[in-house]
Design an enzyme around this catalytic site. Structure first.
Site, PDB file in Angstrom:
ATOM      1  N   ASP A  91       0.681  -1.095  -0.298  1.00 34.68           N
ATOM      2  CA  ASP A  91      -0.144  -0.177  -0.631  1.00 34.68           C
ATOM      3  C   ASP A  91       0.855   0.962  -0.201  1.00 34.68           C
ATOM      4  OD1 ASP A  91       0.593   0.407   2.554  1.00 34.68           O
ATOM      5  OD2 ASP A  91      -1.094   0.009   3.704  1.00 34.68           O
ATOM      6  N   LYS A 127      -4.435   2.358  -0.714  1.00 32.98           N
ATOM      7  CA  LYS A 127      -5.446   3.280   0.186  1.00 32.98           C
ATOM      8  C   LYS A 127      -4.920   4.363   0.350  1.00 32.98           C
ATOM      9  CE  LYS A 127      -8.592  -0.668   0.038  1.00 32.98           C
ATOM     10  NZ  LYS A 127     -10.206   0.229   0.144  1.00 32.98           N
ATOM     11  N   MET A 177      -6.636   8.050  11.297  1.00 28.83           N
ATOM     12  CA  MET A 177      -7.203   9.221   9.441  1.00 28.83           C
ATOM     13  C   MET A 177      -8.581   9.414  10.257  1.00 28.83           C
ATOM     14  SD  MET A 177      -7.953   4.949   7.791  1.00 28.83           S
ATOM     15  CE  MET A 177      -8.535   4.029  10.048  1.00 28.83           C
TER      16      MET A 177
HETATM   17  C1  SAM Z   1      -5.785   2.701   6.791  1.00 31.06           C
HETATM   18  S1  SAM Z   1      -4.776   3.367   8.839  1.00 31.06           S
HETATM   19  C2  SAM Z   1      -3.535   2.371   9.063  1.00 31.06           C
HETATM   20  C3  SAM Z   1      -2.985   1.993   9.906  1.00 31.06           C
HETATM   21  C4  SAM Z   1      -2.079   1.260  10.236  1.00 31.06           C
HETATM   22  N1  SAM Z   1      -2.726  -0.229   9.479  1.00 31.06           N
HETATM   23  C5  SAM Z   1      -1.445   0.758  11.486  1.00 31.06           C
HETATM   24  O1  SAM Z   1      -1.258  -0.036  11.853  1.00 31.06           O
HETATM   25  O2  SAM Z   1      -0.524   2.364  12.033  1.00 31.06           O
HETATM   26  C6  SAM Z   1      -3.890   4.738   7.843  1.00 31.06           C
HETATM   27  C7  SAM Z   1      -3.520   6.284   9.319  1.00 31.06           C
HETATM   28  O3  SAM Z   1      -2.242   5.399  10.223  1.00 31.06           O
HETATM   29  C8  SAM Z   1      -1.472   6.901  10.478  1.00 31.06           C
HETATM   30  N2  SAM Z   1      -0.714   6.712  10.013  1.00 31.06           N
HETATM   31  C9  SAM Z   1       0.017   5.297   9.920  1.00 31.06           C
HETATM   32  N3  SAM Z   1       1.530   5.448   9.860  1.00 31.06           N
HETATM   33  C10 SAM Z   1       1.340   7.319  10.084  1.00 31.06           C
HETATM   34  C11 SAM Z   1       2.517   7.430  10.428  1.00 31.06           C
HETATM   35  N4  SAM Z   1       4.187   7.412  10.086  1.00 31.06           N
HETATM   36  N5  SAM Z   1       2.497   9.081  11.091  1.00 31.06           N
HETATM   37  C12 SAM Z   1       1.274   9.125  11.556  1.00 31.06           C
HETATM   38  N6  SAM Z   1       0.332   8.565  11.484  1.00 31.06           N
HETATM   39  C13 SAM Z   1       0.630   7.488  10.682  1.00 31.06           C
HETATM   40  C14 SAM Z   1      -2.875   7.547   9.781  1.00 31.06           C
HETATM   41  O4  SAM Z   1      -4.041   8.197  11.583  1.00 31.06           O
HETATM   42  C15 SAM Z   1      -3.495   7.078   8.694  1.00 31.06           C
HETATM   43  O5  SAM Z   1      -4.134   7.912   8.760  1.00 31.06           O
END
Ligand code: SAM
Length: 273
Positions: free
Chosen positions: A50, A71, A187
């Site tokens: 992704d 996504k 998100m």
């Molecule tokens: C679709 S979700 C996926 C989450 C992922 N599976 C996890 O366990 O971190 C995507 C969201 O994760 C958060 N996110 C993912 N990576 C991030 C990062 N490096 N810094 C801050 N927020 C992050 C944000 O809120 C983003 O909108």
């Protein structure tokens, strides 16, 4: 590579043809990959990834064809059913499939849906957990997810609700506010104003410490510190990039305490090249 590490990697499970491994890549920094994920990257012949996966991690899959199935909020995205169908098709073709997602595949990553689709199709699979942004991203921002004497629980919630096709519907913000425990929101950036309004209306104190942590664990990491009531305006004045987490609760205070004691602390683990 030292011998102990080489033998650890050598003893890792084999990714057989026709199998799919659903793995988490961690929140950003390639150093936060697990050894299982590293081993899988070296074995896969196709990598379905992704958008949040760092190119330096993708580059570790030297023998794999790369397929993007990302996504990103607000943008046209690959259909979830299509992604699951692609995984099934690749496995049936005898490929060694690695499905790599940001963070942890089972935390707001729709890994559960993919696991179900694989199981329904009779495709053997394995899940390799990753460090979720709500844990790793917070730590990188010097905010402990739990702190003795400060909180007894921590809530991970999504800012997306029914509008994202979530069959469970939207989050009950008032119920979360009543818990009196920190809330870490994934998100949620596009809904920041509504979420803050709901928390205030439910009686959460306006002065509750709040933070936005963007691009956590990468050299572009930025942290905005504010209060619940001021968060939308402060965020609008200093918009941070995505992906980003919102953290609301007393655990946020720890960052300022640590930086007051050791001002250079923040730059240590995540500095750029
Ligand atoms: C679709 S979700 C996926 C989450 C992922 N599976 C996890 O366990 O971190 C995507 C969201 O994760 C958060 N996110 C993912 N990576 C991030 C990062 N490096 N810094 C801050 N927020 C992050 C944000 O809120 C983003 O909108």
């Amino acid at each position: 590579m030292n011998e102990a590490l080489a033998s650890l990697l050598h003893a890792m499970p084999e990714l057989p043809p026709g199998h799919v491994w659903l793995a988490g890549a961690g929140p950003g920094d390639p150093g936060l990959l697990t050894l299982h994920a590293l081993s899988a990257l070296g074995q896969a012949d196709v990598l379905v990834h992704d958008a949040l996966v760092d190119p330096r991690i993708l580059a570790l899959a030297t023998g794999a064809e790369l397929l993007f199935a990302g996504k990103r909020g607000g943008r046209p995205s690959a259909d979830q059913a299509d992604i699951a169908a692609t995984l099934v098709k690749l496995a049936r073709a005898g490929r060694k499939v690695l499905r790599l997602k940001g963070g942890d595949p089972y935390v707001f990553g729709r890994g559960g849906e993919e696991a179900l689709a694989l199981a329904e199709a009779g495709i053997p699979f394995r899940v390799i957990p990753g460090i979720t942004a709500g844990i790793g991203g917070l730590a990188a921002a010097l905010i402990p997810a739990t702190q003795r004497g400060v909180n007894q629980a921590v809530v991970f919630a999504t800012g997306h609700g029914a509008d994202d096709g979530d069959v469970a519907g939207g989050v009950d913000w008032a119920a979360l506010a009543r818990l009196g425990q920190p809330v870490v929101l994934y998100m949620a950036i596009t809904h920041i104003a509504e979420i803050v309004r709901s928390f205030l209306a439910a009686g959460m104190p306006a002065e509750t410490p709040a933070a936005v942590v963007s691009q956590a664990t990468t050299p572009s990491q930025r942290v905005l510190i504010s209060t619940l009531a001021a968060l939308p305006a402060d965020f609008a004045a200093a918009p941070l990039g995505t992906p980003a987490l919102i953290v609301i609760g007393n655990i946020v205070k720890m960052r300022a305490h640590l930086l007051a004691l050791l001002p250079d602390l923040e730059q240590v683990p995540w500095r750029g090249a």
